[in-house]
Design an enzyme around this catalytic site. Structure first.
Site, short mmCIF file in Angstrom:
data_model
loop_
_atom_site.label_atom_id
_atom_site.label_comp_id
_atom_site.label_asym_id
_atom_site.label_seq_id
_atom_site.Cartn_x
_atom_site.Cartn_y
_atom_site.Cartn_z
N ASP A 81 0.84 -1.19 0.00
CA ASP A 81 0.00 0.00 0.00
C ASP A 81 0.89 1.26 0.00
OD1 ASP A 81 -2.38 1.49 0.29
OD2 ASP A 81 -2.23 1.47 2.49
N ASP A 103 2.74 4.82 -5.54
CA ASP A 103 2.09 6.11 -5.27
C ASP A 103 3.08 7.24 -5.56
OD1 ASP A 103 0.87 8.36 -4.39
OD2 ASP A 103 0.41 7.63 -2.38
N THR A 230 -7.63 3.24 9.46
CA THR A 230 -7.84 3.95 10.74
C THR A 230 -8.94 3.32 11.60
OG1 THR A 230 -7.10 5.96 9.67
CG2 THR A 230 -8.31 6.24 11.71
O1 G3H Z 1 -4.29 3.11 1.99
C1 G3H Z 1 -5.01 2.93 2.98
C2 G3H Z 1 -6.25 3.65 3.19
O2 G3H Z 1 -6.38 4.68 2.32
C3 G3H Z 1 -6.66 3.84 4.60
O3 G3H Z 1 -7.37 5.01 4.88
O4 G3H Z 1 -7.01 5.05 7.33
O5 G3H Z 1 -8.71 6.51 6.27
O6 G3H Z 1 -9.07 4.07 6.40
P1 G3H Z 1 -8.09 5.17 6.31
ZN ZN Z 2 -4.48 5.25 1.25
#
Ligand code: G3H
Ligand code: ZN
Length: 281
Positions: A81, A103, A230
């Site tokens: 990620d 990214d 999160t």
């Molecule tokens: O790449 C991971 C996500 O975009 C997580 O986003 O922490 O707001 O769920 P979040």
């Molecule tokens: Zn993300």
């Protein structure tokens, strides 16, 4: 079973649902994800940021992720990620990750294209799928941070896809990484317009705190992968705080982590339903 990112996203694209993607850093949150996915009979993507890799160690996370996936009764892809550094992509490939995100969204359009192309050329030789990002998602996730959001333009997305040949695309449509400070607003029309032009899996980042009905609407508009991090962390923290407050003399970590794992699993199940990926394995 451990499967390629291409495989799970191809099915989601065909059947018009989204594969939920959850970040993991340790055994308990990985078990919560896999248990939830098995209970719901849902494919799932388990993903690691570069920060998680630095925290737990590359080989260690590889063993944990691949071992859990291979033992699971549902299809699971192991994804990098927000990979920003080529060395992480190369090592992830060598250690068995089955899906990558490059990214370079903080760079200008041409630089983003060139960086994505470089990873796509390497990954496609090995049949590994590549997610890229265009536009800027506000908020903070590990090394990735922005105070402002820049929504993805439809024509830019078309040009970007044609020039990079990426397999999936993360778009900025109103969500934000981390805890939301204001009301959530998603530009569903923009998702639909981009999807109409490029029929590839579109990815929604920053999905914690987004009401479930909005996730469902984003999926109906053309999103095929939804990232959550999160909310799992918050569920873990809340359960841990509650347990410690109620049981100040308990020092056995197994007793402390058990309610945390259950709380994270509940979040996983809720998100699977929102993504409409239940019974799709
Ligand atoms: O790449 C991971 C996500 O975009 C997580 O986003 O922490 O707001 O769920 P979040
Ligand atoms: Zn993300």
């Amino acid at each position: 079973m451990l499967v390629s990112g291409k495989e799970v996203l191809r099915d989601a694209l065909e059947k018009k649902y989204a594969v939920p993607a959850f970040n993991f850093t340790n055994m308990e949150n990985l078990q919560a994800i896999i248990d939830g996915a098995e209970e719901m009979n849902s494919p799932v993507i388990i993903q690691t940021t570069q920060g998680a890799i630095r925290y737990a160690g590359f080989e260690y996370l590889a063993d944990l992720g691949k071992g859990a996936a291979q033992r699971a009764k549902v299809p699971i892809a192991l994804h990098l990620d927000h990979g920003t550094d080529l060395e992480y992509h190369l090592k992830a490939i060598r250690l068995g990750w089955t899906s990558l995100m490059i990214d370079a969204s903080k760079c200008d359009f041409e630089t983003n294209v060139n960086i994505v192309r470089q990873v796509v050329e390497i990954a496609h030789v090995l049949d590994i799928s590549v997610e890229a990002e265009l536009g800027v998602i506000a908020g903070k996730e590990d090394d990735i941070e922005s105070d402002v959001a820049i929504y993805t333009e439809v024509q830019d997305a078309v040009k970007f896809y044609n020039e990079t040949n990426c397999d999936s695309l993360a778009i900025a449509v109103g969500t934000a990484h981390g805890v939301y400070k204001g009301e959530v607003k998603i530009d569903f029309d923009r998702i639909r317009e981009i999807k109409q032009e490029i029929n590839i899996p579109l990815v929604l980042h920053g999905s914690s705190g987004v009401p479930e009905y909005m996730i469902g609407k984003a999926v109906e508009s053309g999103i095929n992968k939804v990232n959550f991090d999160t909310e799992l962390k918050l569920a873990n923290l809340k359960a841990m705080t509650k347990f410690i407050e109620e049981n100040p003399n308990v020092y056995d970590v197994r007793k402390i982590f058990k309610p945390c794992r259950n709380a994270m699993k509940e979040v996983v199940i809720k998100k699977i339903k929102a993504c409409k990926s239940d019974n799709k394995s």
